[in-house]
Design an enzyme around this catalytic site. Structure first.
Site, PDB file in Angstrom:
ATOM      1  N   LYS A 117      12.627 -40.010 -11.162  1.00 33.57           N
ATOM      2  CA  LYS A 117      12.678 -38.694 -10.485  1.00 33.57           C
ATOM      3  C   LYS A 117      11.860 -38.738  -9.190  1.00 33.57           C
ATOM      4  O   LYS A 117      12.330 -38.330  -8.129  1.00 33.57           O
ATOM      5  CB  LYS A 117      12.119 -37.611 -11.422  1.00 33.57           C
ATOM      6  CG  LYS A 117      11.939 -36.261 -10.760  1.00 33.57           C
ATOM      7  CD  LYS A 117      11.082 -35.301 -11.579  1.00 33.57           C
ATOM      8  CE  LYS A 117      10.639 -34.133 -10.719  1.00 33.57           C
ATOM      9  NZ  LYS A 117       9.680 -33.239 -11.361  1.00 33.57           N
ATOM     10  N   LYS A 171       2.068 -36.731  -3.136  1.00 38.66           N
ATOM     11  CA  LYS A 171       2.500 -37.163  -4.481  1.00 38.66           C
ATOM     12  C   LYS A 171       3.651 -38.181  -4.374  1.00 38.66           C
ATOM     13  O   LYS A 171       3.665 -39.204  -5.054  1.00 38.66           O
ATOM     14  CB  LYS A 171       2.936 -35.920  -5.270  1.00 38.66           C
ATOM     15  CG  LYS A 171       3.631 -36.176  -6.578  1.00 38.66           C
ATOM     16  CD  LYS A 171       2.681 -36.578  -7.669  1.00 38.66           C
ATOM     17  CE  LYS A 171       3.432 -36.882  -8.954  1.00 38.66           C
ATOM     18  NZ  LYS A 171       2.585 -37.457  -9.973  1.00 38.66           N
ATOM     19  N   LEU A 219       6.503 -26.711 -13.848  1.00 39.57           N
ATOM     20  CA  LEU A 219       7.918 -26.706 -14.246  1.00 39.57           C
ATOM     21  C   LEU A 219       8.559 -28.067 -13.989  1.00 39.57           C
ATOM     22  O   LEU A 219       8.028 -28.880 -13.236  1.00 39.57           O
ATOM     23  CB  LEU A 219       8.639 -25.603 -13.455  1.00 39.57           C
ATOM     24  CG  LEU A 219       8.114 -24.191 -13.772  1.00 39.57           C
ATOM     25  CD1 LEU A 219       8.512 -23.197 -12.694  1.00 39.57           C
ATOM     26  CD2 LEU A 219       8.601 -23.742 -15.143  1.00 39.57           C
ATOM     27  N   PRO A 220       9.740 -28.320 -14.598  1.00 43.46           N
ATOM     28  CA  PRO A 220      10.313 -29.668 -14.512  1.00 43.46           C
ATOM     29  C   PRO A 220      10.663 -30.141 -13.097  1.00 43.46           C
ATOM     30  O   PRO A 220      10.341 -31.271 -12.739  1.00 43.46           O
ATOM     31  CB  PRO A 220      11.581 -29.579 -15.376  1.00 43.46           C
ATOM     32  CG  PRO A 220      11.319 -28.445 -16.320  1.00 43.46           C
ATOM     33  CD  PRO A 220      10.473 -27.477 -15.562  1.00 43.46           C
ATOM     34  N   THR A 232       6.052 -31.323  -9.762  1.00 42.46           N
ATOM     35  CA  THR A 232       6.453 -32.285  -8.723  1.00 42.46           C
ATOM     36  C   THR A 232       7.855 -31.915  -8.274  1.00 42.46           C
ATOM     37  O   THR A 232       8.801 -31.960  -9.079  1.00 42.46           O
ATOM     38  CB  THR A 232       6.460 -33.722  -9.273  1.00 42.46           C
ATOM     39  OG1 THR A 232       5.159 -34.032  -9.764  1.00 42.46           O
ATOM     40  CG2 THR A 232       6.829 -34.711  -8.187  1.00 42.46           C
TER      41      THR A 232
HETATM   42  P1  NAD Z   1       8.060 -30.804 -19.722  1.00 40.39           P
HETATM   43  O1  NAD Z   1       9.535 -30.897 -19.730  1.00 40.39           O
HETATM   44  O2  NAD Z   1       7.287 -31.326 -20.892  1.00 40.39           O
HETATM   45  O3  NAD Z   1       7.624 -29.263 -19.539  1.00 40.39           O
HETATM   46  C1  NAD Z   1       8.267 -28.345 -18.708  1.00 40.39           C
HETATM   47  C2  NAD Z   1       8.192 -26.973 -19.372  1.00 40.39           C
HETATM   48  O4  NAD Z   1       8.741 -26.011 -18.492  1.00 40.39           O
HETATM   49  C3  NAD Z   1       8.982 -26.910 -20.683  1.00 40.39           C
HETATM   50  O5  NAD Z   1       8.140 -26.428 -21.711  1.00 40.39           O
HETATM   51  C4  NAD Z   1      10.122 -25.939 -20.360  1.00 40.39           C
HETATM   52  O6  NAD Z   1      10.514 -25.155 -21.466  1.00 40.39           O
HETATM   53  C5  NAD Z   1       9.486 -25.095 -19.290  1.00 40.39           C
HETATM   54  N1  NAD Z   1      10.442 -24.396 -18.426  1.00 40.39           N
HETATM   55  C6  NAD Z   1      11.544 -24.901 -17.806  1.00 40.39           C
HETATM   56  N2  NAD Z   1      12.137 -23.950 -17.063  1.00 40.39           N
HETATM   57  C7  NAD Z   1      11.401 -22.833 -17.230  1.00 40.39           C
HETATM   58  C8  NAD Z   1      11.524 -21.508 -16.731  1.00 40.39           C
HETATM   59  N3  NAD Z   1      12.509 -21.165 -15.896  1.00 40.39           N
HETATM   60  N4  NAD Z   1      10.594 -20.606 -17.108  1.00 40.39           N
HETATM   61  C9  NAD Z   1       9.592 -20.944 -17.936  1.00 40.39           C
HETATM   62  N5  NAD Z   1       9.418 -22.172 -18.451  1.00 40.39           N
HETATM   63  C10 NAD Z   1      10.331 -23.100 -18.093  1.00 40.39           C
HETATM   64  O7  NAD Z   1       7.581 -31.499 -18.375  1.00 40.39           O
HETATM   65  P2  NAD Z   1       6.110 -32.051 -18.039  1.00 40.39           P
HETATM   66  O8  NAD Z   1       5.981 -33.460 -18.466  1.00 40.39           O
HETATM   67  O9  NAD Z   1       5.108 -31.038 -18.491  1.00 40.39           O
HETATM   68  O10 NAD Z   1       6.181 -32.079 -16.431  1.00 40.39           O
HETATM   69  C11 NAD Z   1       6.043 -30.906 -15.665  1.00 40.39           C
HETATM   70  C12 NAD Z   1       5.943 -31.290 -14.205  1.00 40.39           C
HETATM   71  O11 NAD Z   1       4.819 -32.164 -14.034  1.00 40.39           O
HETATM   72  C13 NAD Z   1       7.160 -32.045 -13.664  1.00 40.39           C
HETATM   73  O12 NAD Z   1       7.436 -31.577 -12.377  1.00 40.39           O
HETATM   74  C14 NAD Z   1       6.698 -33.498 -13.646  1.00 40.39           C
HETATM   75  O13 NAD Z   1       7.366 -34.268 -12.661  1.00 40.39           O
HETATM   76  C15 NAD Z   1       5.221 -33.340 -13.337  1.00 40.39           C
HETATM   77  N6  NAD Z   1       4.378 -34.457 -13.800  1.00 40.39           N
HETATM   78  C16 NAD Z   1       4.527 -34.938 -15.060  1.00 40.39           C
HETATM   79  C17 NAD Z   1       3.705 -35.987 -15.483  1.00 40.39           C
HETATM   80  C18 NAD Z   1       3.845 -36.554 -16.882  1.00 40.39           C
HETATM   81  O14 NAD Z   1       3.274 -37.625 -17.161  1.00 40.39           O
HETATM   82  N7  NAD Z   1       4.551 -35.881 -17.806  1.00 40.39           N
HETATM   83  C19 NAD Z   1       2.750 -36.527 -14.621  1.00 40.39           C
HETATM   84  C20 NAD Z   1       2.595 -35.981 -13.352  1.00 40.39           C
HETATM   85  C21 NAD Z   1       3.432 -34.936 -12.951  1.00 40.39           C
END
Ligand code: NAD
Length: 296
Positions: free
Chosen positions: A246, A171, A65-66, A96
């Protein structure tokens, strides 16, 4: 093979869930985006109507999740995953988030008879697609032993960082190093250019000298020396500057909580905040070089 509930099917969670399916696990998935659920259903997952529905019948539940508030909302409360999951379930949060949230949710899960790991990742969307993420996991030995075979389907390294919250601690510390080092490498390239030293020459020398680091040799912020780096494709993200900001803010909040001195982490957070306010948030974080060059 396990029955797994998977919640959060975005840029990271979508391909991670797909890799679990490819490995033979049976998935039931949920996201607020119906399109994301439909994509995974097309790849063989069952479609759930809520997070609690995804938890039904699952031995393990993975969330991606975000941010911290989404994790609290999804796990805690009468409609949350902790209440919905069968006793003794394995809960793995790969998002994260701040260390305090990870520890609070982990304690609530344990009190309800579940086992929980915070298991954030490094490796970005490329690693999520290729199944080559690094997982840093916080939780008990038994939770880690149960989770390792599942996480291994999505990553090349699964490392036990200690008790609850220590995955998030690892992390935040790692990404604070990364943010600071990317700025340091970028500043060196800006200075070199002004001193009449070519970027290629600085790269050739520093990559064999004590300035060598991942931000220089694997993810070089100037075009040319490292063909795979985002600098060669107009800084299209890999890992966005907004995501880096973030994580730097989370590191600063953690530093305040425990009175750690992290002045360069604070400077890095301030610089990425400035970059974001100038419209750089959706670019790759290595575009901080362009910003420091006065080109953004
Ligand atoms: P993203 O925004 O693409 O995806 C998040 C998903 O969660 C979305 O599809 C959203 O609809 C869903 N969501 C939000 N609230 C929800 C809820 N209550 N119930 C169900 N679904 C819900 O984000 P991402 O890039 O996939 O990142 C996700 C996590 O991974 C974050 O914490 C981010 O910091 C971490 N992260 C991301 C990266 C990267 O390069 N994108 C790298 C390492 C870590």
């Amino acid at each position: 093979m396990a029955e797994i509930g998977f919640i959060g099917l975005g840029n990271m969670g979508g391909p991670m869930a797909a890799n679990l399916i490819h490995a033979g696990h049976k998935l039931k998935v949920f996201d607020l985006s119906q399109a994301a659920v439909a994509r995974l259903a097309g790849a063989g997952a069952g479609a759930a109507t809520s997070a609690a529905d995804a938890a039904k019948g699952a031995e393990a539940i993975v969330t991606m999740l975000p941010a911290g508030q989404h994790v609290r909302d999804t796990y805690l409360g009468p409609q949350g995953l902790i209440a919905a999951a069968a006793a003794g379930s394995l809960l793995i949060d790969c998002s994260t988030v701040d260390v305090a949230t990870a520890r609070e949710v982990g304690a609530a899960a344990t009190a309800a008879g579940h086992e929980m790991l915070d298991a954030p990742v490094s490796g970005g969307t490329g690693g999520a697609q290729a199944g080559t993420l690094t997982f840093m996991a916080g939780g008990s030995d038994t939770a880690f032993a149960r989770a390792e075979p599942i996480l291994s389907c999505m990553g090349k390294a699964v490392i036990h960082a200690g008790g609850p919250g220590n995955g998030q601690a690892a992390k935040l510390c790692n990404n604070m190093i990364l943010g600071i080092s990317m700025i340091g490498v970028s500043e060196a390239f800006v200075l070199a250019g002004k001193l009449g030293l070519s970027h290629r020459t600085l790269f050739d020398i520093a990559s064999k000298s004590s300035g060598q680091c991942w931000s220089l040799t694997s993810y070089c912020p100037v075009p040319g020396p490292v063909p795979a780096s985002p600098a060669n494709r107009e800084y299209a993200a890999g890992f966005t500057a907004a995501m880096m900001l973030k994580d730097l803010k989370l590191a600063q909040a953690a530093s305040r909580d425990v009175s750690a001195n992290t002045p360069l982490g604070a400077e890095a957070a301030a610089l990425y905040a400035l970059f974001e306010s100038h419209g750089g948030g959706s670019l790759d974080f290595s575009a901080i070089f362009k910003f420091l060059s006065g080109k953004t």
